[in-house]
Design an enzyme around this catalytic site. Structure first.
Site, PDB file in Angstrom:
ATOM      1  N   HIS A   1     -39.449   8.969  16.050  1.00 47.60           N
ATOM      2  CA  HIS A   1     -40.058   7.685  15.776  1.00 47.60           C
ATOM      3  C   HIS A   1     -39.231   6.711  16.106  1.00 47.60           C
ATOM      4  CE1 HIS A   1     -36.600   8.713  13.127  1.00 47.60           C
ATOM      5  NE2 HIS A   1     -36.248   7.492  12.960  1.00 47.60           N
TER       6      HIS A   1
ATOM      7  N   THR B   1     -30.463   7.220   8.701  1.00 50.83           N
ATOM      8  CA  THR B   1     -30.330   5.814   8.735  1.00 50.83           C
ATOM      9  C   THR B   1     -31.443   5.305   7.614  1.00 50.83           C
ATOM     10  OG1 THR B   1     -31.924   5.507  10.642  1.00 50.83           O
ATOM     11  CG2 THR B   1     -29.584   5.578  10.970  1.00 50.83           C
ATOM     12  N   THR B   2     -32.123   6.128   7.064  1.00 47.00           N
ATOM     13  CA  THR B   2     -32.871   5.711   5.980  1.00 47.00           C
ATOM     14  C   THR B   2     -32.601   6.602   4.656  1.00 47.00           C
ATOM     15  OG1 THR B   2     -34.865   7.260   6.821  1.00 47.00           O
ATOM     16  CG2 THR B   2     -34.792   5.132   7.399  1.00 47.00           C
TER      17      THR B   2
ATOM     18  N   HIS C   1     -42.714   2.673   7.305  1.00 48.04           N
ATOM     19  CA  HIS C   1     -41.431   2.232   7.656  1.00 48.04           C
ATOM     20  C   HIS C   1     -41.328   2.365   9.066  1.00 48.04           C
ATOM     21  CE1 HIS C   1     -40.240   2.638   3.482  1.00 48.04           C
ATOM     22  NE2 HIS C   1     -40.397   3.889   3.312  1.00 48.04           N
TER      23      HIS C   1
ATOM     24  N   HIS D   1     -36.015   7.657  18.021  1.00 48.12           N
ATOM     25  CA  HIS D   1     -34.896   8.755  17.550  1.00 48.12           C
ATOM     26  C   HIS D   1     -35.598   9.987  17.579  1.00 48.12           C
ATOM     27  CE1 HIS D   1     -32.777   5.431  14.990  1.00 48.12           C
ATOM     28  NE2 HIS D   1     -32.211   5.762  16.120  1.00 48.12           N
TER      29      HIS D   1
ATOM     30  N   HIS E   1     -37.814   2.396  15.890  1.00 47.20           N
ATOM     31  CA  HIS E   1     -37.012   1.282  15.260  1.00 47.20           C
ATOM     32  C   HIS E   1     -37.060   0.038  16.165  1.00 47.20           C
ATOM     33  CE1 HIS E   1     -35.610   3.692  12.200  1.00 47.20           C
ATOM     34  NE2 HIS E   1     -35.081   4.684  13.044  1.00 47.20           N
TER      35      HIS E   1
HETATM   36 ZN   LIG Z   1     -34.644   6.591  12.700  1.00 47.60          ZN
END
Ligand SMILES: [Zn+2]
Length: 274
Positions: A137, A223-224, A111, A156, A139
């Site tokens: 991580h 957000t996941t 992801h 993040h 995005h």
């Molecule tokens: Zn994130």
């Protein structure tokens, strides 16, 4: 011939019984936090993603136990004209990032690309509680948008308290000059989906992340999935810079557009803290 039919129906009955037996076992197994339960979970055919049948609009329905259908979800679009100027209570001096803290590894979880810490030397104090930096991580594009505009990349920084509440810093990345920090992080890439590489070196994040501490602040969620609504979000106003190649190197190792669309505010207030 008759014998064959009888044999076949016995065979079919056996299969259907053993299926039922397996179903029962699965149900039992998921109630227990055993290794077996983890295995069963991994085999679940519909796992969330950013694309097609398992994309963000289906998360609430796929991830039954999650809060993805909740009212205080993230990310959001930050409308700067609506943000109320008020101190968030988080000051630069509340952020303790130790120059000698070791990044344990970098993993591609399918992801995102994620750098993990093994110790708790990096932390922030917020509202009398300590939140340890567990990982950071990426995005691409950024999940939060500002006045409808996304940045090409976001970092993040995920801090977790003992009672499993979160402080997450969103550090926007724009394309510009080459970044030494990205040079360091990318020297461990590529890491393919499912792969982990040991880093075992320290890096001082304060040098490039926290130069300007102005930030937007609001209450939201992961957000996941499981989209837990226990996150103090700090979205820093000033973006950091990395070269177009450095941004692309990270984006190319992650699923295309690995960002959740912005969620409704549902009456929440967004604050701006100088
Ligand atoms: Zn994130």
């Amino acid at each position: 011939m008759k014998k064959l039919v009888v044999l076949m129906s016995v065979f079919a009955l056996t299969i259907s019984l053993s299926c039922k037996e397996n179903e029962k076992k699965t149900e039992e197994a998921t109630d227990l936090p055993t290794e077996k339960a983890v295995e069963v979970k991994k085999e679940t055919p519909k796992h969330w993603s950013y694309d097609g049948e398992t994309s963000p609009e289906h998360w609430a329905e796929i991830e039954k136990e999650s809060a993805c259908g909740g009212n205080h979800q993230s990310p959001i679009d930050i409308v700067t004209a609506n943000a109320i100027t008020k101190p968030s209570g988080l000051k630069a001096s509340d952020v303790h990032y130790d120059a000698s803290t070791i990044i344990h590894d970098v993993t591609n979880n399918g992801h995102s690309l994620q750098y993990n810490f093994a110790d708790n030397n990096n932390y922030v104090n917020f509202e009398g509680k300590r939140y340890n930096l567990a990982q950071f991580h990426f995005h691409a594009a950024s999940e939060h948008s500002v006045n409808g505009m996304h940045f090409p990349l976001v970092i993040h920084m995920v801090h977790v308290s003992e009672d499993k509440k979160f402080v997450v810093f969103a550090v926007m990345v724009t394309e510009g000059d080459e970044s030494n920090a990205f040079d360091f992080l990318e020297s461990y890439l590529p890491v393919k989906p499912g792969e982990t590489k040991v880093v075992g070196k320290s890096h001082h994040f304060e040098n490039y992340i926290l130069k300007d501490f102005d930030h937007y602040y609001y209450q939201g969620s992961l957000t996941t999935p499981p989209c837990t609504e226990a996150v103090n979000w700090f979205v820093f106003k000033d973006a950091i810079k990395a070269s177009p190649v450095q941004v692309k190197t990270i984006a190319d190792l992650m699923p295309r557009n690995n960002y959740r669309p912005t969620q409704p505010l549902n009456g929440r207030t967004v604050y701006y803290s100088e």
